[in-house]
Design a protein around this motif. Structure first.
Motif, PDB file in Angstrom:
ATOM      1  N   LEU A   1       0.602  10.846  -3.421  1.00  0.00           N
ATOM      2  CA  LEU A   1       1.177  12.026  -3.334  1.00  0.00           C
ATOM      3  C   LEU A   1       0.588  13.145  -2.326  1.00  0.00           C
ATOM      4  O   LEU A   1      -0.671  13.380  -2.596  1.00  0.00           O
ATOM      5  CB  LEU A   1       1.364  12.660  -4.733  1.00  0.00           C
ATOM      6  N   VAL A   2       1.227  13.372  -1.352  1.00  0.00           N
ATOM      7  CA  VAL A   2       0.623  14.350  -0.371  1.00  0.00           C
ATOM      8  C   VAL A   2       1.528  15.535  -0.084  1.00  0.00           C
ATOM      9  O   VAL A   2       2.755  15.600  -0.501  1.00  0.00           O
ATOM     10  CB  VAL A   2       0.197  13.670   1.074  1.00  0.00           C
ATOM     11  N   GLN A   3       1.064  16.506   0.682  1.00  0.00           N
ATOM     12  CA  GLN A   3       1.854  17.801   1.242  1.00  0.00           C
ATOM     13  C   GLN A   3       2.246  17.500   2.498  1.00  0.00           C
ATOM     14  O   GLN A   3       2.083  16.550   3.384  1.00  0.00           O
ATOM     15  CB  GLN A   3       1.041  18.922   1.125  1.00  0.00           C
ATOM     16  N   THR A   4       3.278  18.187   2.889  1.00  0.00           N
ATOM     17  CA  THR A   4       4.199  18.349   4.128  1.00  0.00           C
ATOM     18  C   THR A   4       2.721  18.419   5.066  1.00  0.00           C
ATOM     19  O   THR A   4       1.985  19.199   5.089  1.00  0.00           O
ATOM     20  CB  THR A   4       5.099  19.265   4.433  1.00  0.00           C
ATOM     21  N   GLY A   5       3.018  17.528   6.319  1.00  0.00           N
ATOM     22  CA  GLY A   5       1.864  17.573   7.383  1.00  0.00           C
ATOM     23  C   GLY A   5       0.364  16.973   7.081  1.00  0.00           C
ATOM     24  O   GLY A   5      -0.194  16.671   8.031  1.00  0.00           O
ATOM     25  N   ASP A   6       0.353  16.261   5.897  1.00  0.00           N
ATOM     26  CA  ASP A   6      -0.738  15.045   5.460  1.00  0.00           C
ATOM     27  C   ASP A   6      -0.615  13.961   6.198  1.00  0.00           C
ATOM     28  O   ASP A   6       0.547  13.585   6.814  1.00  0.00           O
ATOM     29  CB  ASP A   6      -1.008  15.249   4.059  1.00  0.00           C
ATOM     30  N   PHE A   7      -1.555  13.166   5.945  1.00  0.00           N
ATOM     31  CA  PHE A   7      -1.632  11.870   6.313  1.00  0.00           C
ATOM     32  C   PHE A   7      -1.767  10.690   5.327  1.00  0.00           C
ATOM     33  O   PHE A   7      -2.431  11.244   4.248  1.00  0.00           O
ATOM     34  CB  PHE A   7      -2.415  11.653   7.527  1.00  0.00           C
ATOM     35  N   LEU A   8      -1.553   9.605   5.620  1.00  0.00           N
ATOM     36  CA  LEU A   8      -1.954   8.539   4.664  1.00  0.00           C
ATOM     37  C   LEU A   8      -1.971   7.216   5.626  1.00  0.00           C
ATOM     38  O   LEU A   8      -1.202   7.127   6.631  1.00  0.00           O
ATOM     39  CB  LEU A   8      -0.837   8.396   3.423  1.00  0.00           C
ATOM     40  N   ARG A   9      -2.721   6.295   5.082  1.00  0.00           N
ATOM     41  CA  ARG A   9      -2.638   5.047   5.637  1.00  0.00           C
ATOM     42  C   ARG A   9      -2.452   3.858   4.574  1.00  0.00           C
ATOM     43  O   ARG A   9      -3.116   3.697   3.582  1.00  0.00           O
ATOM     44  CB  ARG A   9      -4.090   4.728   6.386  1.00  0.00           C
ATOM     45  N   LEU A  10      -1.394   3.316   4.998  1.00  0.00           N
ATOM     46  CA  LEU A  10      -1.091   2.080   4.133  1.00  0.00           C
ATOM     47  C   LEU A  10      -1.684   0.712   4.636  1.00  0.00           C
ATOM     48  O   LEU A  10      -1.984   0.618   5.661  1.00  0.00           O
ATOM     49  CB  LEU A  10       0.698   2.049   3.731  1.00  0.00           C
ATOM     50  N   SER A  11      -1.901  -0.193   3.576  1.00  0.00           N
ATOM     51  CA  SER A  11      -2.435  -1.185   4.174  1.00  0.00           C
ATOM     52  C   SER A  11      -1.885  -2.363   3.454  1.00  0.00           C
ATOM     53  O   SER A  11      -1.317  -2.081   2.116  1.00  0.00           O
ATOM     54  CB  SER A  11      -4.073  -1.451   3.403  1.00  0.00           C
ATOM     55  N   CYS A  12      -1.836  -3.462   3.978  1.00  0.00           N
ATOM     56  CA  CYS A  12      -0.922  -4.679   3.383  1.00  0.00           C
ATOM     57  C   CYS A  12      -1.832  -6.010   3.823  1.00  0.00           C
ATOM     58  O   CYS A  12      -2.118  -6.373   4.983  1.00  0.00           O
ATOM     59  CB  CYS A  12       0.342  -4.940   3.989  1.00  0.00           C
TER      60      CYS A  12
END
Length: 122
Positions: free
Chosen positions: A9-20
Protein backbone atom coordinates in the motif's frame (compact mmCIF):
# COMPACT_ATOMS: atom_id res chain seq x y z
CA UNK A 1 7.65 -21.93 -10.87
CA UNK A 2 7.32 -18.16 -10.55
CA UNK A 3 7.19 -16.37 -7.22
CA UNK A 4 6.10 -12.73 -7.24
CA UNK A 5 6.61 -10.32 -4.36
CA UNK A 6 6.92 -6.65 -3.51
CA UNK A 7 3.36 -5.38 -3.54
CA UNK A 8 1.97 -3.10 -0.90
CA UNK A 9 0.00 0.00 0.00
CA UNK A 10 1.52 3.29 -1.13
CA UNK A 11 0.40 6.84 -1.81
CA UNK A 12 0.08 8.61 -5.13
CA UNK A 13 3.52 9.49 -6.45
CA UNK A 14 5.33 6.79 -4.48
CA UNK A 15 7.29 3.89 -5.93
CA UNK A 16 7.45 0.13 -5.58
CA UNK A 17 9.61 -2.60 -7.03
CA UNK A 18 8.06 -5.93 -7.78
CA UNK A 19 10.18 -9.05 -8.07
CA UNK A 20 9.48 -12.36 -9.74
CA UNK A 21 11.88 -15.19 -9.02
CA UNK A 22 11.90 -18.18 -11.34
CA UNK A 23 12.86 -21.62 -10.14
CA UNK A 24 13.14 -24.90 -11.93
CA UNK A 25 14.16 -23.50 -15.30
CA UNK A 26 16.51 -21.04 -16.90
CA UNK A 27 14.97 -18.15 -18.75
CA UNK A 28 17.40 -17.70 -21.58
CA UNK A 29 14.88 -18.51 -24.31
CA UNK A 30 11.89 -16.95 -22.64
CA UNK A 31 9.91 -13.78 -22.54
CA UNK A 32 8.85 -12.61 -19.11
CA UNK A 33 5.87 -10.35 -18.62
CA UNK A 34 4.03 -8.45 -15.96
CA UNK A 35 0.26 -8.27 -16.09
CA UNK A 36 -2.24 -6.69 -13.74
CA UNK A 37 -5.88 -7.14 -12.92
CA UNK A 38 -7.99 -4.51 -11.20
CA UNK A 39 -11.28 -5.44 -9.51
CA UNK A 40 -13.97 -6.06 -12.08
CA UNK A 41 -11.58 -5.70 -14.99
CA UNK A 42 -9.78 -8.06 -17.31
CA UNK A 43 -6.13 -8.92 -16.81
CA UNK A 44 -3.97 -6.58 -18.89
CA UNK A 45 -0.41 -6.48 -20.12
CA UNK A 46 1.88 -4.08 -18.31
CA UNK A 47 5.42 -4.81 -19.48
CA UNK A 48 7.50 -7.54 -21.03
CA UNK A 49 11.14 -8.37 -21.59
CA UNK A 50 12.92 -10.83 -23.85
CA UNK A 51 15.33 -12.45 -21.48
CA UNK A 52 18.30 -13.00 -23.77
CA UNK A 53 18.32 -9.73 -25.67
CA UNK A 54 16.81 -7.42 -23.09
CA UNK A 55 14.26 -6.01 -25.52
CA UNK A 56 11.27 -4.54 -23.68
CA UNK A 57 7.72 -3.42 -24.31
CA UNK A 58 5.21 -1.48 -22.20
CA UNK A 59 1.60 -0.52 -22.25
CA UNK A 60 1.21 3.15 -23.07
CA UNK A 61 -0.13 4.20 -19.68
CA UNK A 62 3.02 3.10 -17.84
CA UNK A 63 5.67 4.22 -20.32
CA UNK A 64 8.14 6.53 -18.63
CA UNK A 65 7.02 5.44 -15.16
CA UNK A 66 7.61 1.67 -15.08
CA UNK A 67 10.77 -0.21 -15.97
CA UNK A 68 11.09 -3.94 -16.45
CA UNK A 69 14.50 -5.52 -15.99
CA UNK A 70 16.07 -8.86 -15.27
CA UNK A 71 18.95 -10.28 -13.28
CA UNK A 72 20.23 -13.41 -14.96
CA UNK A 73 22.34 -14.45 -12.00
CA UNK A 74 19.29 -14.42 -9.76
CA UNK A 75 16.86 -15.68 -12.42
CA UNK A 76 14.62 -12.81 -11.39
CA UNK A 77 12.63 -10.23 -13.27
CA UNK A 78 11.74 -6.88 -11.75
CA UNK A 79 9.16 -4.19 -12.31
CA UNK A 80 10.21 -0.80 -11.00
CA UNK A 81 7.10 1.32 -10.65
CA UNK A 82 7.56 5.05 -10.12
CA UNK A 83 5.09 7.92 -9.89
CA UNK A 84 2.32 5.52 -8.98
CA UNK A 85 -1.28 6.54 -9.56
CA UNK A 86 -4.53 5.25 -8.06
CA UNK A 87 -5.35 3.70 -11.44
CA UNK A 88 -2.29 1.46 -11.05
CA UNK A 89 -4.06 -0.32 -8.20
CA UNK A 90 -4.37 -4.00 -9.11
CA UNK A 91 -3.08 -7.46 -8.46
CA UNK A 92 0.14 -7.81 -10.43
CA UNK A 93 1.15 -11.13 -11.95
CA UNK A 94 4.38 -12.24 -13.54
CA UNK A 95 4.24 -14.67 -16.43
CA UNK A 96 6.55 -16.44 -18.82
CA UNK A 97 6.42 -17.82 -22.34
CA UNK A 98 8.77 -19.47 -24.76
CA UNK A 99 10.10 -17.70 -27.80
CA UNK A 100 11.17 -14.16 -28.64
CA UNK A 101 7.90 -12.32 -29.18
CA UNK A 102 6.76 -10.09 -26.35
CA UNK A 103 3.07 -10.84 -26.54
CA UNK A 104 0.53 -8.62 -24.83
CA UNK A 105 -2.13 -11.33 -24.57
CA UNK A 106 -2.54 -13.50 -21.51
CA UNK A 107 -3.20 -16.64 -23.54
CA UNK A 108 0.33 -16.55 -24.97
CA UNK A 109 1.91 -17.07 -21.55
CA UNK A 110 2.18 -20.54 -20.09
CA UNK A 111 3.86 -19.91 -16.75
CA UNK A 112 2.16 -17.77 -14.13
CA UNK A 113 3.10 -16.70 -10.66
CA UNK A 114 0.71 -15.90 -7.89
CA UNK A 115 -0.35 -12.27 -7.75
CA UNK A 116 0.94 -9.52 -5.55
CA UNK A 117 -1.40 -6.70 -4.61
CA UNK A 118 -0.49 -3.10 -5.29
CA UNK A 119 -2.75 -0.46 -3.79
CA UNK A 120 -2.18 3.22 -4.51
CA UNK A 121 -4.15 5.62 -2.35
CA UNK A 122 -5.05 9.12 -3.48
Amino acid sequence: QLQASGGGLVQTGDFLRLSCAASGRTLGSHVMGWFRQAPGKEREFVAGIYWSGGRTDYRDSVKGRFTISRDSAKNTVYLQMNSLKPEDTAVYYCAGKNGVIISTTTSAYIYWGQGTLVTVSS
